[in-house]
Structures are given as structure tokens and as C-alpha cells.
Design a protein around this motif. Structure first.
Motif, PDB file in Angstrom:
ATOM      1  N   LEU A 171       0.827  -1.210   0.000  1.00  0.00           N
ATOM      2  CA  LEU A 171       0.000   0.000   0.000  1.00  0.00           C
ATOM      3  C   LEU A 171       0.865   1.266   0.000  1.00  0.00           C
ATOM      4  CD1 LEU A 171      -2.755  -1.087   2.553  1.00  0.00           C
ATOM      5  CD2 LEU A 171      -3.124  -0.569   0.123  1.00  0.00           C
ATOM      6  N   GLU A 172       1.877   1.304   0.848  1.00  0.00           N
ATOM      7  CA  GLU A 172       2.718   2.506   0.967  1.00  0.00           C
ATOM      8  C   GLU A 172       3.521   2.765  -0.294  1.00  0.00           C
ATOM      9  OE1 GLU A 172       3.535   2.766   5.775  1.00  0.00           O
ATOM     10  OE2 GLU A 172       4.998   1.765   4.493  1.00  0.00           O
ATOM     11  N   GLN A 173       3.937   1.707  -0.995  1.00  0.00           N
ATOM     12  CA  GLN A 173       4.704   1.871  -2.225  1.00  0.00           C
ATOM     13  C   GLN A 173       3.825   2.048  -3.457  1.00  0.00           C
ATOM     14  OE1 GLN A 173       7.406  -1.441  -2.442  1.00  0.00           O
ATOM     15  NE2 GLN A 173       8.781  -0.591  -0.866  1.00  0.00           N
ATOM     16  N   GLY A 174       2.516   2.003  -3.275  1.00  0.00           N
ATOM     17  CA  GLY A 174       1.602   2.200  -4.392  1.00  0.00           C
ATOM     18  C   GLY A 174       1.475   1.011  -5.296  1.00  0.00           C
ATOM     19  N   ASN A 175       1.883  -0.167  -4.817  1.00  0.00           N
ATOM     20  CA  ASN A 175       1.784  -1.363  -5.655  1.00  0.00           C
ATOM     21  C   ASN A 175       0.388  -1.972  -5.660  1.00  0.00           C
ATOM     22  OD1 ASN A 175       4.516  -1.181  -6.275  1.00  0.00           O
ATOM     23  ND2 ASN A 175       5.108  -2.373  -4.452  1.00  0.00           N
ATOM     24  N   ALA A 176      -0.439  -1.571  -4.687  1.00  0.00           N
ATOM     25  CA  ALA A 176      -1.816  -2.083  -4.630  1.00  0.00           C
ATOM     26  C   ALA A 176      -2.743  -1.026  -5.225  1.00  0.00           C
ATOM     27  CB  ALA A 176      -2.200  -2.385  -3.178  1.00  0.00           C
ATOM     28  N   PRO A 177      -3.189  -1.204  -6.457  1.00  0.00           N
ATOM     29  CA  PRO A 177      -4.019  -0.174  -7.094  1.00  0.00           C
ATOM     30  C   PRO A 177      -5.381  -0.040  -6.409  1.00  0.00           C
ATOM     31  CG  PRO A 177      -3.992  -2.162  -8.429  1.00  0.00           C
ATOM     32  CD  PRO A 177      -3.008  -2.386  -7.323  1.00  0.00           C
ATOM     33  N   VAL A 178      -5.924   1.197  -6.480  1.00  0.00           N
ATOM     34  CA  VAL A 178      -7.268   1.451  -5.936  1.00  0.00           C
ATOM     35  C   VAL A 178      -8.266   1.291  -7.078  1.00  0.00           C
ATOM     36  CG1 VAL A 178      -8.772   3.128  -4.834  1.00  0.00           C
ATOM     37  CG2 VAL A 178      -6.349   3.021  -4.202  1.00  0.00           C
ATOM     38  N   GLU A 179      -9.088   0.253  -7.001  1.00  0.00           N
ATOM     39  CA  GLU A 179     -10.083  -0.016  -8.043  1.00  0.00           C
ATOM     40  C   GLU A 179     -11.427   0.535  -7.579  1.00  0.00           C
ATOM     41  OE1 GLU A 179     -10.066  -4.160  -8.878  1.00  0.00           O
ATOM     42  OE2 GLU A 179      -7.955  -4.193  -9.521  1.00  0.00           O
ATOM     43  N   MET A 180     -11.745   1.738  -8.071  1.00  0.00           N
ATOM     44  CA  MET A 180     -12.968   2.406  -7.643  1.00  0.00           C
ATOM     45  C   MET A 180     -14.201   1.725  -8.236  1.00  0.00           C
ATOM     46  SD  MET A 180     -11.839   4.812  -5.692  1.00  0.00           S
ATOM     47  CE  MET A 180     -13.201   5.940  -5.533  1.00  0.00           C
ATOM     48  N   GLU A 181     -15.175   1.475  -7.364  1.00  0.00           N
ATOM     49  CA  GLU A 181     -16.448   0.892  -7.804  1.00  0.00           C
ATOM     50  C   GLU A 181     -17.537   1.306  -6.821  1.00  0.00           C
ATOM     51  OE1 GLU A 181     -16.573  -3.349  -7.419  1.00  0.00           O
ATOM     52  OE2 GLU A 181     -14.950  -3.344  -5.932  1.00  0.00           O
ATOM     53  N   ARG A 182     -18.748   1.160  -7.264  1.00  0.00           N
ATOM     54  CA  ARG A 182     -19.886   1.503  -6.405  1.00  0.00           C
ATOM     55  C   ARG A 182     -20.416   0.234  -5.733  1.00  0.00           C
ATOM     56  NH1 ARG A 182     -24.927   4.278  -9.217  1.00  0.00           N
ATOM     57  NH2 ARG A 182     -25.215   2.132  -9.932  1.00  0.00           N
ATOM     58  N   PHE A 183     -20.566   0.294  -4.385  1.00  0.00           N
ATOM     59  CA  PHE A 183     -21.058  -0.870  -3.655  1.00  0.00           C
ATOM     60  C   PHE A 183     -21.816  -0.400  -2.413  1.00  0.00           C
ATOM     61  CE2 PHE A 183     -16.857   0.124  -2.077  1.00  0.00           C
ATOM     62  CZ  PHE A 183     -16.968  -0.002  -0.696  1.00  0.00           C
ATOM     63  N   ASP A 184     -22.491  -1.354  -1.788  1.00  0.00           N
ATOM     64  CA  ASP A 184     -23.291  -1.072  -0.592  1.00  0.00           C
ATOM     65  C   ASP A 184     -22.397  -1.269   0.633  1.00  0.00           C
ATOM     66  OD1 ASP A 184     -25.129  -0.780   1.414  1.00  0.00           O
ATOM     67  OD2 ASP A 184     -26.329  -2.547   0.889  1.00  0.00           O
ATOM     68  N   ILE A 185     -22.039  -0.152   1.289  1.00  0.00           N
ATOM     69  CA  ILE A 185     -21.157  -0.220   2.445  1.00  0.00           C
ATOM     70  C   ILE A 185     -21.824  -0.928   3.625  1.00  0.00           C
ATOM     71  CG2 ILE A 185     -21.896   2.043   3.360  1.00  0.00           C
ATOM     72  CD1 ILE A 185     -18.329   0.628   3.439  1.00  0.00           C
ATOM     73  N   ALA A 186     -23.156  -0.803   3.730  1.00  0.00           N
ATOM     74  CA  ALA A 186     -23.874  -1.469   4.829  1.00  0.00           C
ATOM     75  C   ALA A 186     -23.743  -2.978   4.730  1.00  0.00           C
ATOM     76  CB  ALA A 186     -25.342  -1.045   4.814  1.00  0.00           C
ATOM     77  N   CYS A 187     -23.803  -3.481   3.503  1.00  0.00           N
ATOM     78  CA  CYS A 187     -23.678  -4.928   3.280  1.00  0.00           C
ATOM     79  C   CYS A 187     -22.287  -5.416   3.668  1.00  0.00           C
ATOM     80  CB  CYS A 187     -23.980  -5.247   1.819  1.00  0.00           C
ATOM     81  SG  CYS A 187     -23.898  -7.010   1.430  1.00  0.00           S
ATOM     82  N   VAL A 188     -21.244  -4.605   3.340  1.00  0.00           N
ATOM     83  CA  VAL A 188     -19.863  -4.967   3.678  1.00  0.00           C
ATOM     84  C   VAL A 188     -19.686  -4.998   5.193  1.00  0.00           C
ATOM     85  CG1 VAL A 188     -17.448  -4.262   3.508  1.00  0.00           C
ATOM     86  CG2 VAL A 188     -18.951  -4.068   1.511  1.00  0.00           C
TER      87      VAL A 188
END
Length: 497
Positions: A333-350
Motif C-alpha cells: 500500500l505505501e509503495q503504491g503497488n496495490a491499485p485502488v479499483e474504484m467501484e460503487r457498492f453497498d457499504i452497509a452490506c460490507v
């Protein structure tokens, strides 16, 4: 002022002009009279030479054309002339004829009547003599040329010579006045002219001085087409290039300092990381080694002891495995090797899924997790990474809950921003530790953290994930517990993006 070019140039020219005037005055005083006498001598000899030339063709001056020529010669030279034949009879006269006849006869007889002094001989040749004389009555000075011709005739030429000493004195005074006037006018003119040149030079000097002080705002603003204008434009170009070069050097220097600081920070982080990892691994490795040696030496007396020893080894190995996985995840995460894949989801379900996953742990600890969200709440984010944030928050709350055994998870929405909060009853975090809890391996209560197998990495992972999302997160103390929170973009905001 006395060190300026204009002042020095003015003084130099005034000195040169003054010396020139003095030289002219000295020359006039000592040499002008001689020069004048030589010119008169040359002039009277020139008249005589032309008379001889005419007489060689016309002895008795019977030709009217020759008479006109002689008249012109005498008039131009300012001379009086008389020609006598061998019997002393005048055959030509120009000017005071009778007076010249008398003077000529006196010269033949060697008399000096009406003359103030004995004439001074200037030049004497075989056929002529030139002398200087002065009339007694008029005090006028003359140059006289007396010549005898081959035919027996006589030529007498007379030219008036002014009182030249008086003339020189008058001339010197006149030229002195003219020279002083010219000196004043010239000095004023030089001052005016030099200022036109020294002013831009002084301006350029001021610009160069400011450039030496690294001030490049002042520019040459003249519009001259001469060398000064070229110099001014060159200095403007030099100023621009120096400013750009120094700016580039400052940027490079700043970048170098930043790189050095970053390198030092990385070195410090590396040293701290190694120290923390070594410290975290030291205890489980020692436990595993101790219990493994016990198994090897067969010190346990029954199967229950063997089972206990094996359970400790497995538990400590699991903690090390968990820590290694968390460290790898954090570094990614700190080195930016884990990409952020933006998507729409239900946070309540998570959130509900995380709670369900941890239900067994909560039941074993006798903790009640309250979460009441009936409607879906959609957000834009990386679902997998946000699930890990929620898991770390709930796990952290579970390990620090007090005897009230209360954990509450809530969702609030405001201006298309969704805030997720995880509250647990328990002691508040000390103020001095609030900013430090997000640092790797930092533990507020080291004994308790070790008790449940924590290593101080979970909240560092939360920080790295939220910074990758560029969203707010934090912690708040309450009178009866602690609340951790984070924010995400809601549905409307995400769609606009």
C-alpha cells in the motif's frame, strides 16, 4: 562627483584647451612678428620678381597691358613702385610717385633724409637690397627694395609695415577673450554631452551592482542604437539568463535537499522497521524455540502437556504469519503497488459481512456488536480495501472493549459524504498517543496488545488505505469510550466523478 567619467572628461578637455590657448599665446608673442616680417619680405621680393619678368620683354613699359598687370600686382601686394631709366627719368610709378622719386635719388646718393634712423638692411644681393626704415614725420615703418637693372634703370618698391608689437598685443587680448568665452561654452557643452553618455553608464553600473546582489528586477530601459545600447541589451539578457540559472540551481538544490531528507527518512524508517520487526519476532520465536526444545527433550509427561506445547507453537507461528502478511500488505500500500479499483457498492452490506465473520470471536469474548442499517448505502471506493479498514476497526474495538462489552457501528450521511464510525466502550486514548496510534508497531498498552496477539500494524494499514483514497479518517475520545471513523464519497458524488 569628482570620480565620475563626466567630471574627469570635462576637466581633461578644459586643461587641453587651456594649454592650447597658452601655446597659441606664446607662439604669437615670440614667433608671429618674425613670421609677419618673413611674409612681407617674401611679398616684396615676389613683386620685384614679377617686375623683372615684365621688364625683360618691355623695357620702357610701353605696352598698356603690362601697365595694367603692374597696377594689379602692386594693388594686390599693397606696394608702391617706381621705375627710373638710366637718366633717372620715371617711366612707371604706382602710388606716391614724387615721394618715391625723391627717396630713390636719396638712396642712389646714400642720403637718408626724412628718415628717423639709419635703415636696417634685411637682405642684400648683387642687384638688389632690402631694408627696413621709418619715416621721421609719420613714424611709419616700411620695407624698401632698391634694385639696379642691367639697362642702368632703377627699381624702388616700398611696402608699409605696421607696428606689429601693438597689433600682436591687441590680437592676444582679443584671442584671450574669445578663448575664455569658447572655454566656458565648450565646458558647458561637454558637461551636457557627457551627461547623455554617463547617465546610461551609471544606470548600467547600478544594474550590475544589483545583479551582484542577486536582484534581477531592474532592467536597462534605454533605446540607444550605439555601443551603450548594445551593452544595455546584453546586460538585460545576462540578467535574464543569470536569474533563470540561479532559479534552476535553487530548484535543483531544493530537490537535492528533499532527496537527501527523503533518503534519511527512508533510512530511519528502514532502521526503525528492522528494529520493530526484530522486537515483534523476538518473543514468538523465543517461545517457539523454548517449547520446541521441550518437545525435543521429552520433558512433558502426558499427552495433554504435549498438546499444550504444540498449541503454543502453532499459536505463535500463526501470529508471526499474520504479522508478515500484514507487513507485506502495508508495504504494498505505501509503495503504491496495490491499485485502488474504484467501484460503487453497498457499504452497509460490507459492514454486516465483517460483523458476521467476526461473530464467533465476539461471542467468545461476550461482546455485543450493534449495527442497525436497513437501507442500502452506496459509496465509491475499493471494496476489498474498505472491507479491510472495517475489519481492523472492529477487531481493534473488540480487543479494547471494557467490561460493558459494547461495540456500536453506525453510518451517517451528509452532503453526499458517508461516514462510518466504530465505537467501543472503554478507556479513552491518552492525548499524547492520539497522533501516534497510526504509526507502525506503535502500541498504547503493550501488555494488553501482546495478550491478544496484536502487533500495532492494523491502524497503519487503515492510514495507508485511506490516504490512497484521499479521504478523511480519525479517532475521537468520548466520556465512555473511543470512536474510530472514516469517510467515503456517496452515490451522487461518485457519479459526478
Amino acid at each position: 562627483m569628482k570620480h565620475t567619467i563626466g567630471f574627469k572628461l570635462t576637466v581633461l578637455i578644459v586643461i587641453i584647451m587651456t594649454l592650447s590657448m597658452l601655446c597659441a599665446g606664446i607662439f604669437s608673442e615670440f614667433f608671429l612678428e618674425k613670421y609677419y616680417a618673413q611674409k612681407k619680405e617674401h611679398s616684396i621680393k615676389s613683386v620685384f620678381s614679377k617686375v623683372e619678368e615684365i621688364l625683360s620683354d618691355d623695357e620702357d613699359i610701353s605696352d598698356s597691358e603690362n601697365i595694367d598687370t603692374l597696377n594689379t600686382i602692386c594693388e594686390n601686394a599693397g606696394a608702391t613702385l617706381i621705375l627710373l631709366d638710366s637718366s633717372w627719368t620715371p617711366i612707371y610709378a604706382y602710388g606716391s610717385g614724387n615721394a618715391l622719386i625723391v627717396r630713390g635719388k636719396d638712396m642712389i646718393l646714400g642720403n637718408n633724409r626724412n628718415q628717423r634712423d639709419t635703415p636696417t638692411i634685411i637682405e642684400e644681393e648683387d642687384n638688389y637690397i632690402i631694408q627696413s626704415t621709418q619715416e621721421d614725420a609719420s613714424s611709419r615703418k616700411y620695407y624698401e627694395l632698391f634694385a639696379t637693372l642691367d639697362t642702368g634703370g632703377i627699381v624702388l618698391i616700398r611696402m608699409s609695415v605696421e607696428n606689429f608689437q601693438e597689433s600682436i598685443s591687441i590680437s592676444n587680448k582679443f584671442y584671450l577673450l574669445i578663448g575664455i568665452a569658447l572655454l566656458v561654452v565648450t565646458t558647458l557643452t561637454i558637461i551636457f554631452v557627457t551627461r547623455r553618455y554617463t547617465k546610461p553608464v551609471l544606470q548600467l553600473a547600478g544594474i550590475s551592482r544589483k545583479m551582484s546582489e542577486l536582484d534581477f528586477d531592474t532592467k536597462y530601459e534605454g533605446h540607444r542604437n550605439d555601443e551603450i545600447g548594445v551593452l544595455g541589451e546584453s546586460m538585460n539578457e545576462l540578467s535574464h539568463k543569470l536569474e533563470k540559472t540561479i532559479s534552476d540551481l535553487k530548484s535543483a538544490n531544493l530537490q537535492l535537499h528533499q532527496d537527501i531528507a527523503k533518503k534519511e527518512e527512508i533510512d530511519n524508517m528502514r532502521k526503525e522497521f528492522i528494529s520493530n520487526v526484530s522486537h515483534e519476532l523476538k518473543t514468538p520465536i523465543a517461545l517457539i524455540q523454548g517449547y520446541a526444545e521441550g518437545l525435543q527433550e521429552g520433558i512433558m509427561e502426558n499427552p495433554e502437556d504435549m498438546q499444550y506445547y504444540c498449541g503454543v507453537i502453532i499459536d505463535e507461528a500463526g501470529k508471526m504469519n499474520k504479522m508478515v502478511k500484514q507487513l507485506l500488505n502495508l508495504i504494498s500500500l505505501e509503495q503504491g503497488n496495490a491499485p485502488v479499483e474504484m467501484e460503487r457498492f453497498d457499504i452497509a452490506c460490507v459492514i454486516q459481512g465483517v460483523i458476521d465473520t467476526m461473530k464467533l470471536q465476539c461471542d467468545e469474548a461476550g461482546v455485543r456488536v450493534d449495527f442497525h442499517q436497513e437501507k442500502p448505502v452506496e459509496v465509491w471506493a475499493d471494496e476489498f480495501q474498505i472491507e479491510e479498514v472495517i475489519t481492523n476497526y472492529v477487531s481493534n474495538a473488540l480487543h479494547h472493549v471494557d467490561e460493558k462489552k459494547k461495540i456500536q457501528v453506525s453510518i451517517t450521511e451528509k452532503n453526499d459524504i458517508v461516514r462510518v464510525s466504530v465505537f467501543n466502550s472503554g478507556k479513552p486514548i491518552p492525548d499524547e498517543d492520539i497522533e501516534q496510534i497510526w504509526t507502525k508497531f506503535y502500541k498504547v498498552d503493550k501488555a494488553r496488545t501482546r495478550e491478544y496477539g496484536g502487533n500495532g500494524i492494523g491502524l497503519s494499514i487503515v492510514k495507508a488505505i485511506m490516504e490512497r483514497h484521499k479521504k478523511e479518517f480519525g479517532v475521537m475520545n468520548h466520556s465512555d469510550g473511543v470512536e474510530f471513523w472514516f469517510e467515503l464519497d456517496g452515490k451522487a458524488t461518485g457519479e459526478e466523478q
